[in-house]
Design a protein around this motif. Structure first.
Motif, PDB file in Angstrom:
ATOM      1  N   HIS A 184     -42.189 127.711 -62.393  1.00 50.60           N
ATOM      2  CA  HIS A 184     -43.575 128.142 -62.164  1.00 50.60           C
ATOM      3  C   HIS A 184     -43.648 129.464 -61.442  1.00 50.60           C
ATOM      4  O   HIS A 184     -42.676 129.918 -60.833  1.00 50.60           O
ATOM      5  N   HIS A 205     -36.505 124.814 -51.269  1.00 53.13           N
ATOM      6  CA  HIS A 205     -36.604 125.923 -52.219  1.00 53.13           C
ATOM      7  C   HIS A 205     -35.268 126.647 -52.362  1.00 53.13           C
ATOM      8  O   HIS A 205     -34.779 127.260 -51.408  1.00 53.13           O
ATOM      9  N   TRP A 220     -35.327 128.213 -47.991  1.00 57.37           N
ATOM     10  CA  TRP A 220     -36.428 127.727 -47.155  1.00 57.37           C
ATOM     11  C   TRP A 220     -36.964 126.424 -47.701  1.00 57.37           C
ATOM     12  O   TRP A 220     -36.526 125.975 -48.764  1.00 57.37           O
ATOM     13  N   HIS A 239     -40.647 124.007 -48.170  1.00 56.30           N
ATOM     14  CA  HIS A 239     -42.110 124.024 -48.067  1.00 56.30           C
ATOM     15  C   HIS A 239     -42.688 122.789 -48.729  1.00 56.30           C
ATOM     16  O   HIS A 239     -42.061 122.192 -49.612  1.00 56.30           O
ATOM     17  N   HIS A 276     -44.649 131.629 -58.361  1.00 51.49           N
ATOM     18  CA  HIS A 276     -44.738 131.287 -56.941  1.00 51.49           C
ATOM     19  C   HIS A 276     -45.970 131.872 -56.254  1.00 51.49           C
ATOM     20  O   HIS A 276     -46.140 131.724 -55.054  1.00 51.49           O
TER      21      HIS A 276
HETATM   22 CU1  C2O Z   1     -40.846 127.268 -53.682  1.00 52.58          CU
HETATM   23 CU2  C2O Z   1     -41.683 124.920 -56.883  1.00 52.58          CU
HETATM   24  O1  C2O Z   1     -41.349 126.088 -55.248  1.00 52.58           O
END
Ligand code: C2O
Length: 586
Positions: A530, A47, A88, A90, A532
Protein backbone atom coordinates in the motif's frame (compact mmCIF):
# COMPACT_ATOMS: atom_id res chain seq x y z
CA UNK A 1 -2.00 16.89 25.48
CA UNK A 2 -2.25 20.60 24.78
CA UNK A 3 -0.76 21.96 21.59
CA UNK A 4 -1.79 24.80 19.30
CA UNK A 5 -3.83 26.17 22.16
CA UNK A 6 -6.15 23.19 22.27
CA UNK A 7 -6.41 20.22 24.54
CA UNK A 8 -6.72 17.02 22.54
CA UNK A 9 -7.22 13.48 23.72
CA UNK A 10 -4.48 11.32 22.26
CA UNK A 11 -3.94 7.58 22.33
CA UNK A 12 -0.30 6.76 23.05
CA UNK A 13 1.85 3.82 24.12
CA UNK A 14 3.22 3.79 27.68
CA UNK A 15 2.42 7.47 28.10
CA UNK A 16 4.92 8.54 25.44
CA UNK A 17 4.77 10.27 22.06
CA UNK A 18 6.58 8.95 20.08
CA UNK A 19 6.17 5.61 21.82
CA UNK A 20 9.10 3.75 23.33
CA UNK A 21 11.97 2.81 21.05
CA UNK A 22 12.47 -0.94 20.90
CA UNK A 23 16.16 -1.83 20.74
CA UNK A 24 17.30 -5.28 19.71
CA UNK A 25 20.32 -7.15 18.45
CA UNK A 26 20.19 -8.98 15.16
CA UNK A 27 19.07 -12.55 15.78
CA UNK A 28 16.98 -11.66 18.83
CA UNK A 29 13.49 -13.00 19.28
CA UNK A 30 11.13 -10.39 20.67
CA UNK A 31 7.97 -10.73 22.63
CA UNK A 32 5.95 -7.57 22.72
CA UNK A 33 2.92 -7.63 25.02
CA UNK A 34 0.29 -5.27 23.67
CA UNK A 35 -2.38 -4.43 26.23
CA UNK A 36 -5.17 -2.49 24.60
CA UNK A 37 -6.43 0.07 27.09
CA UNK A 38 -7.82 2.24 24.31
CA UNK A 39 -11.41 2.31 23.07
CA UNK A 40 -10.23 1.27 19.58
CA UNK A 41 -9.59 -2.05 17.91
CA UNK A 42 -5.80 -2.12 17.59
CA UNK A 43 -3.09 -4.02 15.78
CA UNK A 44 0.61 -3.19 15.77
CA UNK A 45 2.69 -3.60 12.62
CA UNK A 46 6.48 -4.02 12.78
CA UNK A 47 7.31 -1.93 9.76
CA UNK A 48 10.08 -3.50 7.69
CA UNK A 49 10.49 -6.62 9.83
CA UNK A 50 10.49 -9.42 7.28
CA UNK A 51 8.49 -11.82 9.48
CA UNK A 52 9.88 -14.82 7.68
CA UNK A 53 7.35 -17.69 7.96
CA UNK A 54 5.63 -15.54 10.54
CA UNK A 55 2.93 -13.59 8.71
CA UNK A 56 0.71 -14.08 11.77
CA UNK A 57 2.72 -11.39 13.60
CA UNK A 58 2.49 -8.79 10.82
CA UNK A 59 -0.31 -6.86 12.50
CA UNK A 60 -2.74 -5.81 9.76
CA UNK A 61 -6.35 -5.81 10.97
CA UNK A 62 -8.62 -8.29 9.17
CA UNK A 63 -5.78 -9.13 6.81
CA UNK A 64 -3.29 -11.00 9.02
CA UNK A 65 -5.27 -11.05 12.26
CA UNK A 66 -8.48 -10.03 13.94
CA UNK A 67 -7.75 -6.86 15.89
CA UNK A 68 -7.03 -6.70 19.59
CA UNK A 69 -10.32 -5.52 21.05
CA UNK A 70 -10.49 -2.88 23.77
CA UNK A 71 -9.53 -4.42 27.08
CA UNK A 72 -7.84 -7.41 25.46
CA UNK A 73 -4.19 -8.14 24.90
CA UNK A 74 -1.95 -10.04 22.54
CA UNK A 75 1.73 -10.91 22.53
CA UNK A 76 3.54 -10.44 19.23
CA UNK A 77 6.43 -12.89 18.90
CA UNK A 78 8.91 -12.41 16.12
CA UNK A 79 12.59 -12.62 15.31
CA UNK A 80 14.74 -9.94 13.75
CA UNK A 81 17.00 -12.13 11.69
CA UNK A 82 19.02 -11.26 8.64
CA UNK A 83 18.40 -7.56 8.94
CA UNK A 84 19.89 -4.69 10.92
CA UNK A 85 19.35 -0.98 11.09
CA UNK A 86 16.46 1.39 11.67
CA UNK A 87 12.93 0.08 11.46
CA UNK A 88 9.86 1.17 13.34
CA UNK A 89 6.52 0.04 14.66
CA UNK A 90 3.11 1.61 14.34
CA UNK A 91 -0.55 0.87 14.83
CA UNK A 92 -2.00 -0.34 11.55
CA UNK A 93 -5.34 1.21 12.33
CA UNK A 94 -6.72 4.10 10.40
CA UNK A 95 -5.02 7.33 11.29
CA UNK A 96 -4.17 6.19 14.81
CA UNK A 97 -0.61 5.59 13.77
CA UNK A 98 -0.14 9.36 13.99
CA UNK A 99 0.20 8.88 17.74
CA UNK A 100 0.94 5.14 18.03
CA UNK A 101 4.45 4.63 16.69
CA UNK A 102 8.06 4.35 17.71
CA UNK A 103 11.51 3.31 16.55
CA UNK A 104 12.58 -0.33 16.25
CA UNK A 105 16.35 -0.47 16.14
CA UNK A 106 18.22 -3.63 15.28
CA UNK A 107 21.91 -3.45 16.12
CA UNK A 108 24.52 -5.79 14.69
CA UNK A 109 25.63 -8.66 16.85
CA UNK A 110 29.20 -7.73 17.84
CA UNK A 111 30.20 -11.37 18.10
CA UNK A 112 29.28 -11.91 14.48
CA UNK A 113 30.64 -8.73 13.01
CA UNK A 114 33.95 -10.39 12.26
CA UNK A 115 36.08 -7.39 13.13
CA UNK A 116 38.81 -7.27 15.75
CA UNK A 117 37.80 -6.37 19.28
CA UNK A 118 37.02 -2.70 19.48
CA UNK A 119 36.41 -2.33 15.77
CA UNK A 120 33.13 -0.99 14.46
CA UNK A 121 30.27 -3.46 14.13
CA UNK A 122 29.00 -1.23 11.33
CA UNK A 123 30.38 -0.92 7.80
CA UNK A 124 31.43 2.61 8.79
CA UNK A 125 33.36 4.00 11.76
CA UNK A 126 31.42 3.48 14.94
CA UNK A 127 29.57 6.69 15.86
CA UNK A 128 29.97 8.23 19.32
CA UNK A 129 26.24 8.33 19.79
CA UNK A 130 23.06 7.09 18.10
CA UNK A 131 19.92 9.20 18.07
CA UNK A 132 16.48 8.28 16.71
CA UNK A 133 14.86 11.26 14.97
CA UNK A 134 11.16 10.55 14.43
CA UNK A 135 9.35 13.00 12.19
CA UNK A 136 5.63 13.04 12.72
CA UNK A 137 2.59 15.20 12.72
CA UNK A 138 0.22 16.50 15.33
CA UNK A 139 -3.53 16.54 14.73
CA UNK A 140 -5.83 18.47 16.99
CA UNK A 141 -8.75 16.16 16.32
CA UNK A 142 -9.88 12.62 16.94
CA UNK A 143 -7.79 10.43 14.65
CA UNK A 144 -10.53 7.88 14.07
CA UNK A 145 -12.80 10.68 12.91
CA UNK A 146 -10.01 11.89 10.66
CA UNK A 147 -9.92 8.46 9.03
CA UNK A 148 -13.71 8.46 8.58
CA UNK A 149 -13.41 11.82 6.87
CA UNK A 150 -10.73 10.43 4.57
CA UNK A 151 -12.88 7.46 3.63
CA UNK A 152 -15.60 9.95 2.84
CA UNK A 153 -13.16 11.74 0.60
CA UNK A 154 -12.59 15.04 2.39
CA UNK A 155 -10.04 16.70 4.62
CA UNK A 156 -11.46 17.93 7.88
CA UNK A 157 -10.89 21.40 9.19
CA UNK A 158 -8.22 20.66 11.65
CA UNK A 159 -5.00 22.28 12.57
CA UNK A 160 -1.96 20.22 12.04
CA UNK A 161 1.67 20.69 12.89
CA UNK A 162 4.83 18.78 12.15
CA UNK A 163 6.95 17.32 14.91
CA UNK A 164 10.47 16.10 15.59
CA UNK A 165 10.49 13.42 18.29
CA UNK A 166 7.00 14.52 19.25
CA UNK A 167 7.86 18.22 19.70
CA UNK A 168 6.33 20.97 17.58
CA UNK A 169 9.12 23.51 17.98
CA UNK A 170 9.30 27.27 17.93
CA UNK A 171 7.60 27.83 14.57
CA UNK A 172 4.35 27.12 16.39
CA UNK A 173 2.89 29.48 18.89
CA UNK A 174 0.48 28.94 21.69
CA UNK A 175 -2.57 31.03 22.50
CA UNK A 176 -1.73 34.34 20.94
CA UNK A 177 -4.28 37.01 20.11
CA UNK A 178 -7.51 38.03 21.69
CA UNK A 179 -8.66 35.89 24.56
CA UNK A 180 -5.45 33.93 24.61
CA UNK A 181 -2.44 34.15 26.82
CA UNK A 182 0.74 35.73 25.64
CA UNK A 183 2.29 34.09 22.61
CA UNK A 184 4.13 31.14 23.90
CA UNK A 185 6.51 29.11 21.80
CA UNK A 186 6.16 25.38 21.66
CA UNK A 187 9.11 23.40 22.95
CA UNK A 188 11.37 22.01 20.29
CA UNK A 189 13.55 18.95 20.19
CA UNK A 190 17.14 19.66 21.28
CA UNK A 191 20.13 17.50 20.44
CA UNK A 192 23.15 18.42 22.52
CA UNK A 193 26.40 17.61 20.79
CA UNK A 194 30.06 17.78 21.64
CA UNK A 195 32.47 19.22 19.12
CA UNK A 196 34.47 16.55 17.36
CA UNK A 197 32.03 13.72 17.98
CA UNK A 198 30.05 11.86 15.35
CA UNK A 199 26.34 11.16 15.64
CA UNK A 200 24.33 8.47 13.88
CA UNK A 201 20.91 10.00 13.27
CA UNK A 202 18.28 7.34 12.64
CA UNK A 203 15.59 9.25 10.77
CA UNK A 204 12.08 7.85 10.55
CA UNK A 205 9.15 9.50 8.76
CA UNK A 206 6.13 8.48 10.83
CA UNK A 207 3.99 11.30 9.41
CA UNK A 208 0.67 10.66 7.75
CA UNK A 209 0.74 12.86 4.75
CA UNK A 210 4.04 14.30 3.56
CA UNK A 211 7.53 13.65 2.36
CA UNK A 212 9.99 15.81 4.26
CA UNK A 213 13.23 17.58 3.58
CA UNK A 214 15.50 17.51 6.64
CA UNK A 215 18.52 19.71 7.19
CA UNK A 216 20.74 20.85 10.04
CA UNK A 217 22.23 24.29 9.46
CA UNK A 218 26.00 24.30 9.10
CA UNK A 219 26.31 20.50 8.91
CA UNK A 220 26.47 17.82 6.29
CA UNK A 221 25.25 14.26 6.45
CA UNK A 222 26.81 11.04 5.23
CA UNK A 223 23.95 8.72 4.26
CA UNK A 224 24.82 5.16 5.34
CA UNK A 225 21.55 3.22 5.30
CA UNK A 226 17.93 3.37 4.22
CA UNK A 227 15.10 1.06 5.28
CA UNK A 228 17.56 -0.97 7.39
CA UNK A 229 19.85 -1.79 4.47
CA UNK A 230 23.32 -0.31 4.20
CA UNK A 231 24.02 1.92 1.23
CA UNK A 232 27.22 3.11 -0.40
CA UNK A 233 27.88 6.23 1.66
CA UNK A 234 27.30 9.61 0.06
CA UNK A 235 27.50 13.12 1.41
CA UNK A 236 24.58 15.53 1.26
CA UNK A 237 23.31 18.49 3.23
CA UNK A 238 19.66 17.46 2.82
CA UNK A 239 17.77 14.24 3.43
CA UNK A 240 14.51 13.50 1.63
CA UNK A 241 12.33 11.04 3.49
CA UNK A 242 8.83 9.81 2.68
CA UNK A 243 6.30 8.28 5.08
CA UNK A 244 7.38 4.73 5.86
CA UNK A 245 11.02 5.28 4.97
CA UNK A 246 13.97 5.34 7.33
CA UNK A 247 17.32 6.97 6.54
CA UNK A 248 20.46 6.65 8.68
CA UNK A 249 23.03 9.41 8.43
CA UNK A 250 26.29 10.21 10.17
CA UNK A 251 26.61 13.81 11.27
CA UNK A 252 29.96 15.08 12.54
CA UNK A 253 29.78 17.90 15.07
CA UNK A 254 32.44 19.82 13.16
CA UNK A 255 30.95 23.31 13.05
CA UNK A 256 31.92 26.26 15.23
CA UNK A 257 30.33 25.70 18.64
CA UNK A 258 26.92 27.34 18.61
CA UNK A 259 23.29 26.61 17.94
CA UNK A 260 22.02 25.23 14.65
CA UNK A 261 18.42 24.64 13.69
CA UNK A 262 17.34 21.18 12.57
CA UNK A 263 14.44 21.72 10.18
CA UNK A 264 11.92 19.26 8.73
CA UNK A 265 9.89 20.79 5.90
CA UNK A 266 6.83 19.03 4.47
CA UNK A 267 6.86 18.82 0.69
CA UNK A 268 3.83 19.13 -1.54
CA UNK A 269 3.27 18.97 -5.26
CA UNK A 270 3.08 22.35 -6.97
CA UNK A 271 -0.14 23.94 -8.23
CA UNK A 272 -2.54 23.19 -9.79
CA UNK A 273 -2.51 20.49 -7.10
CA UNK A 274 -4.62 21.61 -4.14
CA UNK A 275 -2.29 23.27 -1.64
CA UNK A 276 -2.25 22.61 2.08
CA UNK A 277 -0.79 25.06 4.61
CA UNK A 278 3.00 24.88 4.80
CA UNK A 279 4.09 22.53 7.53
CA UNK A 280 7.55 22.84 8.90
CA UNK A 281 9.03 22.14 12.29
CA UNK A 282 12.36 22.80 13.82
CA UNK A 283 14.49 21.58 16.66
CA UNK A 284 18.02 22.52 17.61
CA UNK A 285 21.50 21.07 17.55
CA UNK A 286 23.31 22.73 20.42
CA UNK A 287 27.02 22.46 21.13
CA UNK A 288 28.22 21.78 24.60
CA UNK A 289 31.58 23.28 25.58
CA UNK A 290 33.51 21.62 28.38
CA UNK A 291 30.24 20.56 29.90
CA UNK A 292 28.72 24.04 29.56
CA UNK A 293 25.95 24.55 27.06
CA UNK A 294 26.49 27.49 24.73
CA UNK A 295 24.26 30.31 25.97
CA UNK A 296 21.25 31.36 23.99
CA UNK A 297 17.52 30.96 23.85
CA UNK A 298 15.57 32.40 26.73
CA UNK A 299 18.66 33.60 28.54
CA UNK A 300 18.27 37.29 27.71
CA UNK A 301 21.56 39.05 27.06
CA UNK A 302 24.53 37.38 25.46
CA UNK A 303 22.43 35.29 23.08
CA UNK A 304 24.24 33.63 20.23
CA UNK A 305 21.77 33.65 17.36
CA UNK A 306 20.94 30.19 16.11
CA UNK A 307 21.84 29.44 12.51
CA UNK A 308 18.91 28.72 10.19
CA UNK A 309 19.40 26.33 7.25
CA UNK A 310 18.45 27.22 3.70
CA UNK A 311 15.67 24.79 2.84
CA UNK A 312 14.72 23.53 -0.61
CA UNK A 313 11.41 24.82 -1.90
CA UNK A 314 8.48 22.74 -0.62
CA UNK A 315 7.48 22.21 -4.27
CA UNK A 316 10.95 20.97 -5.26
CA UNK A 317 10.41 17.49 -6.70
CA UNK A 318 13.95 17.12 -8.08
CA UNK A 319 15.86 17.04 -4.79
CA UNK A 320 13.92 14.03 -3.53
CA UNK A 321 14.24 12.34 -6.94
CA UNK A 322 18.02 12.70 -6.94
CA UNK A 323 18.32 11.82 -3.26
CA UNK A 324 16.55 8.53 -3.88
CA UNK A 325 18.42 8.02 -7.12
CA UNK A 326 21.70 8.25 -5.19
CA UNK A 327 20.87 5.20 -3.07
CA UNK A 328 22.83 2.07 -4.01
CA UNK A 329 23.25 -0.97 -1.82
CA UNK A 330 26.52 -1.56 -0.04
CA UNK A 331 26.21 -5.27 0.55
CA UNK A 332 23.44 -7.27 -0.97
CA UNK A 333 22.10 -10.12 1.12
CA UNK A 334 21.55 -12.00 -2.16
CA UNK A 335 22.26 -11.27 -5.80
CA UNK A 336 19.53 -9.56 -7.78
CA UNK A 337 17.72 -12.25 -9.78
CA UNK A 338 18.60 -11.70 -13.42
CA UNK A 339 15.08 -12.02 -14.77
CA UNK A 340 11.51 -11.90 -13.61
CA UNK A 341 8.91 -14.68 -13.75
CA UNK A 342 5.99 -12.30 -13.44
CA UNK A 343 5.56 -8.74 -14.58
CA UNK A 344 3.00 -6.22 -13.43
CA UNK A 345 2.35 -2.63 -14.36
CA UNK A 346 0.46 -0.90 -11.58
CA UNK A 347 -0.97 2.60 -11.86
CA UNK A 348 -1.49 4.60 -8.68
CA UNK A 349 -4.16 7.22 -8.79
CA UNK A 350 -7.30 8.84 -7.59
CA UNK A 351 -10.84 8.35 -8.84
CA UNK A 352 -14.33 8.45 -7.42
CA UNK A 353 -17.32 6.28 -6.62
CA UNK A 354 -20.93 7.38 -6.42
CA UNK A 355 -22.30 8.05 -2.98
CA UNK A 356 -24.86 5.52 -1.71
CA UNK A 357 -24.09 3.07 -4.51
CA UNK A 358 -25.87 5.10 -7.20
CA UNK A 359 -24.99 3.83 -10.69
CA UNK A 360 -24.09 7.25 -12.01
CA UNK A 361 -23.37 10.61 -10.48
CA UNK A 362 -21.69 13.94 -10.95
CA UNK A 363 -17.89 13.87 -10.52
CA UNK A 364 -15.15 16.50 -10.24
CA UNK A 365 -15.54 17.08 -6.54
CA UNK A 366 -19.34 17.01 -6.56
CA UNK A 367 -20.92 15.89 -3.31
CA UNK A 368 -22.64 13.12 -5.28
CA UNK A 369 -19.34 11.29 -5.55
CA UNK A 370 -16.68 10.22 -3.05
CA UNK A 371 -13.03 10.55 -3.98
CA UNK A 372 -11.09 7.31 -3.56
CA UNK A 373 -7.54 6.14 -4.31
CA UNK A 374 -6.81 3.28 -6.66
CA UNK A 375 -4.35 0.67 -7.91
CA UNK A 376 -4.92 -0.27 -11.55
CA UNK A 377 -8.17 1.68 -11.45
CA UNK A 378 -9.78 -0.25 -8.60
CA UNK A 379 -10.03 1.02 -5.03
CA UNK A 380 -9.33 -1.46 -2.26
CA UNK A 381 -12.22 -2.48 -0.04
CA UNK A 382 -10.98 -3.41 3.41
CA UNK A 383 -12.38 -6.69 4.66
CA UNK A 384 -15.23 -5.79 7.02
CA UNK A 385 -14.42 -5.56 10.71
CA UNK A 386 -17.36 -7.87 11.38
CA UNK A 387 -16.03 -10.74 9.24
CA UNK A 388 -15.60 -14.14 10.83
CA UNK A 389 -11.87 -14.35 10.21
CA UNK A 390 -8.93 -12.49 8.74
CA UNK A 391 -7.89 -13.00 5.13
CA UNK A 392 -4.83 -14.90 6.36
CA UNK A 393 -6.92 -17.33 8.39
CA UNK A 394 -9.27 -17.75 5.44
CA UNK A 395 -6.29 -18.46 3.22
CA UNK A 396 -4.61 -20.79 5.70
CA UNK A 397 -7.73 -22.83 6.39
CA UNK A 398 -8.77 -22.63 2.73
CA UNK A 399 -12.07 -21.01 3.57
CA UNK A 400 -12.24 -18.89 0.50
CA UNK A 401 -15.28 -16.95 1.63
CA UNK A 402 -14.56 -16.79 5.34
CA UNK A 403 -13.42 -13.20 5.19
CA UNK A 404 -17.00 -12.40 4.29
CA UNK A 405 -16.02 -10.69 1.10
CA UNK A 406 -15.55 -11.65 -2.49
CA UNK A 407 -11.94 -11.27 -3.48
CA UNK A 408 -11.07 -9.77 -6.83
CA UNK A 409 -7.85 -10.45 -8.72
CA UNK A 410 -5.65 -7.39 -9.06
CA UNK A 411 -5.19 -6.99 -12.81
CA UNK A 412 -1.59 -7.07 -14.05
CA UNK A 413 -2.14 -3.87 -16.02
CA UNK A 414 -4.42 -0.85 -15.61
CA UNK A 415 -7.99 -1.05 -16.86
CA UNK A 416 -7.57 2.33 -18.50
CA UNK A 417 -4.67 3.40 -20.62
CA UNK A 418 -4.20 7.12 -21.14
CA UNK A 419 -1.40 9.63 -20.93
CA UNK A 420 -0.88 8.94 -17.21
CA UNK A 421 1.19 12.01 -16.48
CA UNK A 422 -0.77 14.57 -18.51
CA UNK A 423 -0.89 17.63 -16.26
CA UNK A 424 -4.13 18.74 -17.92
CA UNK A 425 -5.79 16.02 -15.81
CA UNK A 426 -4.92 17.68 -12.49
CA UNK A 427 -7.60 20.41 -12.31
CA UNK A 428 -11.22 19.34 -11.90
CA UNK A 429 -13.16 19.41 -15.13
CA UNK A 430 -14.61 17.34 -17.93
CA UNK A 431 -11.21 15.99 -19.06
CA UNK A 432 -10.39 14.22 -15.83
CA UNK A 433 -14.04 13.47 -15.00
CA UNK A 434 -14.32 10.70 -17.56
CA UNK A 435 -11.31 8.95 -15.96
CA UNK A 436 -12.76 9.10 -12.46
CA UNK A 437 -15.35 6.31 -12.24
CA UNK A 438 -14.02 3.33 -10.31
CA UNK A 439 -15.27 0.77 -7.83
CA UNK A 440 -14.29 -0.83 -4.55
CA UNK A 441 -13.10 -4.44 -4.32
CA UNK A 442 -10.81 -6.52 -2.09
CA UNK A 443 -7.91 -6.88 -4.51
CA UNK A 444 -5.54 -9.80 -4.24
CA UNK A 445 -2.71 -11.06 -6.40
CA UNK A 446 -1.45 -14.61 -5.87
CA UNK A 447 2.17 -15.61 -6.39
CA UNK A 448 3.69 -19.04 -6.59
CA UNK A 449 6.33 -19.54 -3.89
CA UNK A 450 9.69 -18.30 -5.11
CA UNK A 451 8.40 -16.31 -8.07
CA UNK A 452 10.58 -13.37 -9.07
CA UNK A 453 8.19 -10.48 -9.53
CA UNK A 454 8.69 -7.19 -11.34
CA UNK A 455 6.34 -4.37 -10.54
CA UNK A 456 6.45 -1.04 -12.31
CA UNK A 457 4.53 1.52 -10.29
CA UNK A 458 3.26 4.45 -12.33
CA UNK A 459 1.93 7.58 -10.59
CA UNK A 460 -0.93 9.26 -12.42
CA UNK A 461 -2.13 12.85 -12.68
CA UNK A 462 -5.91 12.56 -12.31
CA UNK A 463 -6.94 15.30 -9.83
CA UNK A 464 -3.49 15.35 -8.15
CA UNK A 465 0.12 14.70 -8.98
CA UNK A 466 1.67 13.66 -5.69
CA UNK A 467 4.30 10.97 -5.17
CA UNK A 468 3.40 7.57 -3.72
CA UNK A 469 5.63 5.84 -1.16
CA UNK A 470 4.63 2.21 -1.80
CA UNK A 471 5.29 -0.19 1.06
CA UNK A 472 5.34 -3.98 0.75
CA UNK A 473 4.98 -6.10 3.87
CA UNK A 474 7.08 -9.21 4.43
CA UNK A 475 9.58 -8.62 1.62
CA UNK A 476 12.25 -6.14 0.67
CA UNK A 477 12.29 -4.86 -2.89
CA UNK A 478 15.21 -4.11 -5.19
CA UNK A 479 14.57 -0.65 -6.62
CA UNK A 480 15.83 -1.05 -10.18
CA UNK A 481 15.07 2.36 -11.64
CA UNK A 482 12.88 5.44 -11.39
CA UNK A 483 11.93 8.16 -13.82
CA UNK A 484 9.68 11.09 -14.52
CA UNK A 485 6.92 10.82 -17.13
CA UNK A 486 5.34 7.63 -18.43
CA UNK A 487 7.24 4.37 -18.10
CA UNK A 488 8.33 2.98 -21.44
CA UNK A 489 9.72 -0.57 -21.29
CA UNK A 490 11.48 -0.24 -24.63
CA UNK A 491 13.52 2.65 -23.27
CA UNK A 492 13.62 2.09 -19.50
CA UNK A 493 14.52 -1.58 -19.02
CA UNK A 494 18.00 -0.75 -20.27
CA UNK A 495 18.39 1.59 -17.29
CA UNK A 496 17.72 -1.07 -14.65
CA UNK A 497 20.41 -1.29 -12.02
CA UNK A 498 20.93 -5.03 -11.54
CA UNK A 499 24.33 -4.56 -9.87
CA UNK A 500 23.75 -2.64 -6.65
CA UNK A 501 20.12 -1.47 -6.51
CA UNK A 502 18.98 -0.21 -3.11
CA UNK A 503 16.99 -2.68 -1.04
CA UNK A 504 13.86 -1.03 0.34
CA UNK A 505 10.61 -1.87 2.06
CA UNK A 506 9.14 1.44 0.88
CA UNK A 507 9.79 2.74 -2.63
CA UNK A 508 9.06 6.35 -3.41
CA UNK A 509 7.25 6.49 -6.74
CA UNK A 510 7.84 10.03 -8.00
CA UNK A 511 4.85 12.24 -8.71
CA UNK A 512 4.24 12.30 -12.49
CA UNK A 513 6.75 9.45 -12.69
CA UNK A 514 7.39 5.78 -12.07
CA UNK A 515 9.58 3.33 -10.18
CA UNK A 516 10.46 -0.26 -11.09
CA UNK A 517 11.03 -2.86 -8.38
CA UNK A 518 11.88 -6.57 -8.30
CA UNK A 519 11.23 -8.87 -5.35
CA UNK A 520 11.26 -12.58 -4.67
CA UNK A 521 7.90 -13.83 -3.39
CA UNK A 522 9.36 -16.39 -1.01
CA UNK A 523 7.65 -15.60 2.27
CA UNK A 524 4.34 -17.46 2.37
CA UNK A 525 1.40 -15.49 3.66
CA UNK A 526 -0.96 -12.64 2.98
CA UNK A 527 0.91 -9.35 2.69
CA UNK A 528 -0.36 -5.81 2.50
CA UNK A 529 1.03 -3.62 -0.27
CA UNK A 530 0.00 0.00 0.00
CA UNK A 531 0.83 3.64 -0.22
CA UNK A 532 2.22 4.91 3.08
CA UNK A 533 0.42 8.23 2.77
CA UNK A 534 -2.35 7.55 5.24
CA UNK A 535 -4.94 9.27 3.12
CA UNK A 536 -4.12 7.29 0.03
CA UNK A 537 -4.36 4.20 2.20
CA UNK A 538 -7.65 5.14 3.89
CA UNK A 539 -8.95 5.96 0.43
CA UNK A 540 -7.97 2.54 -0.95
CA UNK A 541 -4.51 2.59 -2.59
CA UNK A 542 -3.88 -0.97 -1.41
CA UNK A 543 -3.68 -4.52 -2.70
CA UNK A 544 -2.98 -7.81 -0.96
CA UNK A 545 -0.20 -10.05 -2.21
CA UNK A 546 -0.73 -13.72 -1.39
CA UNK A 547 2.41 -15.84 -1.50
CA UNK A 548 1.67 -19.56 -1.67
CA UNK A 549 3.42 -22.14 0.49
CA UNK A 550 6.61 -23.71 -0.77
CA UNK A 551 7.02 -27.37 -1.65
CA UNK A 552 8.12 -28.49 1.80
CA UNK A 553 7.11 -27.80 5.33
CA UNK A 554 10.12 -25.64 6.13
CA UNK A 555 9.10 -23.14 3.46
CA UNK A 556 5.41 -23.19 4.32
CA UNK A 557 3.51 -21.02 6.75
CA UNK A 558 3.25 -22.67 10.19
CA UNK A 559 -0.09 -22.67 12.03
CA UNK A 560 -1.18 -19.53 13.89
CA UNK A 561 -0.16 -18.88 17.47
CA UNK A 562 -2.82 -20.33 19.75
CA UNK A 563 -3.59 -16.99 21.34
CA UNK A 564 -4.18 -15.10 18.07
CA UNK A 565 -7.19 -12.82 18.68
CA UNK A 566 -10.52 -14.17 17.45
CA UNK A 567 -12.89 -12.13 15.35
CA UNK A 568 -15.95 -13.47 17.08
CA UNK A 569 -17.51 -10.34 18.54
CA UNK A 570 -19.73 -12.26 20.99
CA UNK A 571 -16.76 -13.96 22.48
CA UNK A 572 -14.83 -10.78 23.00
CA UNK A 573 -17.86 -8.88 24.25
CA UNK A 574 -18.30 -11.42 26.98
CA UNK A 575 -14.79 -11.00 28.30
CA UNK A 576 -14.15 -7.29 27.94
CA UNK A 577 -13.31 -6.18 31.45
CA UNK A 578 -15.03 -2.99 32.45
CA UNK A 579 -12.08 -1.72 34.48
CA UNK A 580 -11.11 0.57 31.63
CA UNK A 581 -14.63 1.98 31.47
CA UNK A 582 -14.67 1.10 27.82
CA UNK A 583 -17.90 0.50 25.97
CA UNK A 584 -17.53 -2.25 23.42
CA UNK A 585 -19.53 -1.26 20.40
CA UNK A 586 -19.09 -4.17 18.02
CU1 C2O B 1 4.19 1.00 7.85
CU2 C2O B 1 1.36 -1.38 6.17
O1 C2O B 1 2.71 -0.13 7.04
Amino acid sequence: MTHLCKETLVTVVNGQLPGPAIEATEGDTMWVHVVNESPYNITIHWHGVKQRLNCWADGVPMVTQCPIRPGRSFTYRFAVAGQQGTLWWHAHVACLRASLHGALIVRPNRNNSGGAAGSSPYPFPEPDMEVPIVIGDWWDMDLEQLDKNMMDGYFADSQTASTINGKLGDLYHGCGGAGGDVEEEEDGYVLEVEAGKTYLLRLINAGLYAEYYVKVAGHRFTVVAADASYVNPFVTDVVAIAPGETVDVLMAADAAPGRYYMVALAMQPPEPDPQVPVASTRGMVRYRRSGVVVPGGGGGEDVVPAVVPDMPDMHDVDTTFFFHGNLTSLRRPAPVPARADERMFVTLGVGSICRDGEPSCERSGSNESIIVATVNDVSFQEPPAGAAASLLEAHYYRHRAAAGEELRALPDAPLRVFNFTDEALIPWGPVEARLEPTEKATLVRRFRHGAVVDVVFQSTAVMQSGSNPMHLHGHDMFVLAQGFGNYDAARDVARYNLVDPPVKNTVVVPGLGWAAVRFVADNPGVWYMHCHFEFHMSMGMIAVFIVEDGSSVDISLPPPPVDLPKCDAEESLAVVPDKFGVVQNS
